[in-house]
Motif scaffolding. Structure first.
Motif, PDB file in Angstrom:
ATOM      1  N   LEU A 150      37.948  45.765  34.537  1.00 21.43           N
ATOM      2  CA  LEU A 150      39.224  45.467  35.207  1.00 21.43           C
ATOM      3  C   LEU A 150      39.040  44.406  36.288  1.00 21.43           C
ATOM      4  CD1 LEU A 150      42.198  46.122  35.955  1.00 21.43           C
ATOM      5  CD2 LEU A 150      41.303  47.908  37.455  1.00 21.43           C
ATOM      6  N   LEU A 151      37.955  44.502  37.056  1.00 21.38           N
ATOM      7  CA  LEU A 151      37.723  43.597  38.180  1.00 21.38           C
ATOM      8  C   LEU A 151      36.853  42.420  37.765  1.00 21.38           C
ATOM      9  CD1 LEU A 151      36.977  46.200  41.004  1.00 21.38           C
ATOM     10  CD2 LEU A 151      39.191  45.273  40.281  1.00 21.38           C
ATOM     11  N   ASN A 152      37.138  41.257  38.346  1.00 21.79           N
ATOM     12  CA  ASN A 152      36.263  40.105  38.130  1.00 21.79           C
ATOM     13  C   ASN A 152      35.054  40.206  39.054  1.00 21.79           C
ATOM     14  OD1 ASN A 152      37.141  39.270  40.700  1.00 21.79           O
ATOM     15  ND2 ASN A 152      38.674  37.867  39.850  1.00 21.79           N
ATOM     16  N   ASP A 153      34.244  39.174  39.076  1.00 18.25           N
ATOM     17  CA  ASP A 153      33.013  39.227  39.864  1.00 18.25           C
ATOM     18  C   ASP A 153      33.268  39.226  41.363  1.00 18.25           C
ATOM     19  OD1 ASP A 153      31.644  39.327  37.528  1.00 18.25           O
ATOM     20  OD2 ASP A 153      30.971  37.235  37.552  1.00 18.25           O
ATOM     21  N   GLU A 154      34.499  38.898  41.775  1.00 20.86           N
ATOM     22  CA  GLU A 154      34.881  38.967  43.191  1.00 20.86           C
ATOM     23  C   GLU A 154      35.484  40.334  43.531  1.00 20.86           C
ATOM     24  OE1 GLU A 154      34.215  36.528  45.363  1.00 20.86           O
ATOM     25  OE2 GLU A 154      33.217  35.513  43.689  1.00 20.86           O
ATOM     26  N   GLU A 212      38.101  41.722  42.202  1.00 21.27           N
ATOM     27  CA  GLU A 212      39.551  41.587  42.300  1.00 21.27           C
ATOM     28  C   GLU A 212      40.191  41.707  40.919  1.00 21.27           C
ATOM     29  OE1 GLU A 212      39.887  37.700  43.943  1.00 21.27           O
ATOM     30  OE2 GLU A 212      39.680  38.363  46.030  1.00 21.27           O
ATOM     31  N   ILE A 213      41.467  42.096  40.900  1.00 20.85           N
ATOM     32  CA  ILE A 213      42.269  42.080  39.680  1.00 20.85           C
ATOM     33  C   ILE A 213      42.937  40.712  39.618  1.00 20.85           C
ATOM     34  CG2 ILE A 213      44.120  43.163  38.366  1.00 20.85           C
ATOM     35  CD1 ILE A 213      43.721  45.683  40.047  1.00 20.85           C
ATOM     36  N   SER A 214      42.684  39.950  38.562  1.00 20.32           N
ATOM     37  CA  SER A 214      43.276  38.615  38.467  1.00 20.32           C
ATOM     38  C   SER A 214      44.794  38.722  38.294  1.00 20.32           C
ATOM     39  CB  SER A 214      42.676  37.847  37.295  1.00 20.32           C
ATOM     40  OG  SER A 214      43.147  38.363  36.059  1.00 20.32           O
ATOM     41  N   LYS A 215      45.474  37.643  38.606  1.00 21.37           N
ATOM     42  CA  LYS A 215      46.937  37.632  38.503  1.00 21.37           C
ATOM     43  C   LYS A 215      47.395  37.866  37.074  1.00 21.37           C
ATOM     44  CE  LYS A 215      47.729  34.584  42.467  1.00 21.37           C
ATOM     45  NZ  LYS A 215      48.273  33.284  42.929  1.00 21.37           N
ATOM     46  N   ARG A 216      46.694  37.253  36.127  1.00 19.77           N
ATOM     47  CA  ARG A 216      47.083  37.429  34.722  1.00 19.77           C
ATOM     48  C   ARG A 216      46.877  38.868  34.270  1.00 19.77           C
ATOM     49  NH1 ARG A 216      45.255  33.686  29.544  1.00 19.77           N
ATOM     50  NH2 ARG A 216      46.371  34.886  27.955  1.00 19.77           N
ATOM     51  N   THR A 217      45.761  39.455  34.672  1.00 13.99           N
ATOM     52  CA  THR A 217      45.498  40.845  34.297  1.00 13.99           C
ATOM     53  C   THR A 217      46.515  41.782  34.928  1.00 13.99           C
ATOM     54  OG1 THR A 217      43.132  40.429  34.003  1.00 13.99           O
ATOM     55  CG2 THR A 217      43.796  42.705  34.401  1.00 13.99           C
ATOM     56  N   LEU A 218      46.832  41.563  36.191  1.00 15.73           N
ATOM     57  CA  LEU A 218      47.828  42.402  36.869  1.00 15.73           C
ATOM     58  C   LEU A 218      49.175  42.304  36.159  1.00 15.73           C
ATOM     59  CD1 LEU A 218      48.693  44.221  39.211  1.00 15.73           C
ATOM     60  CD2 LEU A 218      49.093  42.156  40.573  1.00 15.73           C
TER      61      LEU A 218
END
Length: 410
Positions: free
Chosen positions: A14-18, A20-26
């Motif tokens: 779900l989370l990227n390497d930062e 965070e949930i990316s805008k597209r994924t959200l």
């Protein structure tokens, strides 16, 4: 709906390497929930550490769940109710602590919003507390200070070979009592016997009366394999090990390339037709949003026509008892928003741009108005909807024009 449950590993999925949930994924995950698919966050993280992610995804509004501690708990995101739980017998803690110290390992466990350990200076333990926003508590006498049954305990060491040796020993010594596995090269996890993501997910499916064929699971780690195999459709992340990929039905892109969004758009959003939109589920799960607070209910949906009702009561009337124009505009935007969502492509999102209305007559308290939305322009970058609002006696109250912008996800 073909699928009713979407199960997501968190870190590396779900989370990227930062982290965070990316805008597209959200956007994709909010959209599938609006279509009636419930989301489960399945992670080794403690429950407290998953709460902010559940809030960001609005799981509480759509009947989602948190599956934490690699399967030790299932929590309803809607009300915080514990639906399933397995814990370690506290009598085992002195033994675990003794073996940890004998091998030169550090040890910690979780309790609500705290992390308890005998080595608060350990960098891995500090990172774990920081990652989950936990309060770090120093307990020199680790096992004697714990007066509760923990969901899991963690042993920590830079000596990976030593951890592997203890893991192999405990798999024989503790068989039938506790399960052990390494979740990171420096972490050895100890959990109640028989607990993993797949077993706990199976308990949730039984509770919800959902079939395996109605589940999609996405993950990237070895701990996710049994979960991917249990689900009707298992999806491995693009950066996962080959041993994970061979156990999955599909392989998506990496967590840095919106792999979750791509999988959801392909497997769920692209397969949904207007006739399959579950209006009853949408109505139920929007009850805590503006739509629910105003009493708006969808009653019909197709690609070019949406209908909904709204009561004229204390929530939607003006002080002197007639329908408030602002509530009428909200009704129109709700209708047009669903219509555009149905007709747009999987890689697109809908953003409301403009609403303007002509209020023609009044609706009085105690009545229920009905909105009929029809699309009058379906362009590549915008949709224009006409929404007429009628009283229960078919008197026209308002005629409203709504413009939605259609944007490509990034």
């Amino acid at each position: 709906m073909k699928y009713k449950l979407l199960v997501l590993d968190v870190d590396g999925t779900l989370l990227n390497d930062e982290r965070e949930i990316s805008k597209r994924t959200l956007a994709a995950l909010l959209k599938v929930q609006q279509m009636g698919v419930r989301i489960v966050l399945a992670s080794g993280r403690p429950t407290y550490g998953l709460m902010p992610l559940a809030k960001a995804l609005e799981l509480g509004n759509y009947g989602g769940f948190i599956l934490s501690y690699n399967g030790c708990q299932i929590i309803s995101a809607q009300n915080g109710e514990v639906l399933f739980e397995r814990r370690i017998n506290p009598e085992m803690l002195p033994y675990l602590e003794k073996k940890a110290h004998k091998n030169g390992f550090d040890i910690f466990t979780y309790h609500d919003d705290t992390l308890l350990t005998d080595r608060p200076d350990n960098k891995y333990i500090q990172n774990e507390a920081r990652l989950n926003d936990l309060i770090l508590i120093d307990e020199d006498e680790f096992s004697t200070s714990i007066d509760f049954a923990p969901c899991k305990c963690m042993l920590v060491s830079d000596d990976e070979e030593a951890l592997i040796g203890l893991e192999d020993h405990w798999k024989k010594r503790l068989a039938g009592t506790l399960d052990v596995f390494r979740s990171e090269p420096y972490f050895l996890e100890v959990v109640p016997c028989g607990v993993d993501k797949a077993n706990t997910l199976g308990a949730l499916l039984e509770l919800l009366d959902i079939k395996r064929e109605e589940v999609i699971a996405i993950g990237d780690g070895v701990c996710d394999v049994t979960m991917l195999q249990l689900a009707g459709v298992g999806v491995a992340m693009g950066h996962a090990q080959d041993s994970v990929k061979v156990c999955a039905d599909h392989v998506t892109a990496s967590n840095e390339e919106d792999g979750v969004a791509l999988a959801v758009e392909k497997l769920i959003i692209a397969e949904v037709h207007a006739a399959e939109i579950p209006l009853d589920q949408l109505n139920a799960r929007a009850r805590h949003a503006l739509m629910g607070n105003l009493g708006i209910q969808y009653t019909y949906a197709s690609e070019d026509r949406i209908e909904a009702t709204m009561p004229v009561d204390e929530r939607t009337r003006q002080p002197f008892g007639i329908l408030h124009g602002g509530a009428t505009l909200a009704l129109a935007e709700t209708v047009a928003g669903l219509g555009s969502m149905i007709t747009c492509q999987p890689d697109e999102i809908v953003v409301g741009m403009q609403v303007s209305g002509n209020h023609i007559s009044s609706a009085h308290e105690g009545d229920t108005v009905r909105a009929i939305g029809t699309i009058v322009h379906k362009g590549r970058s915008s949709h224009v909807w006409n929404v007429d609002v009628f009283t229960s006696t078919n008197k026209l109250v308002s005629s409203i024009r709504v413009v939605n912008s259609i944007l490509k996800k990034r």
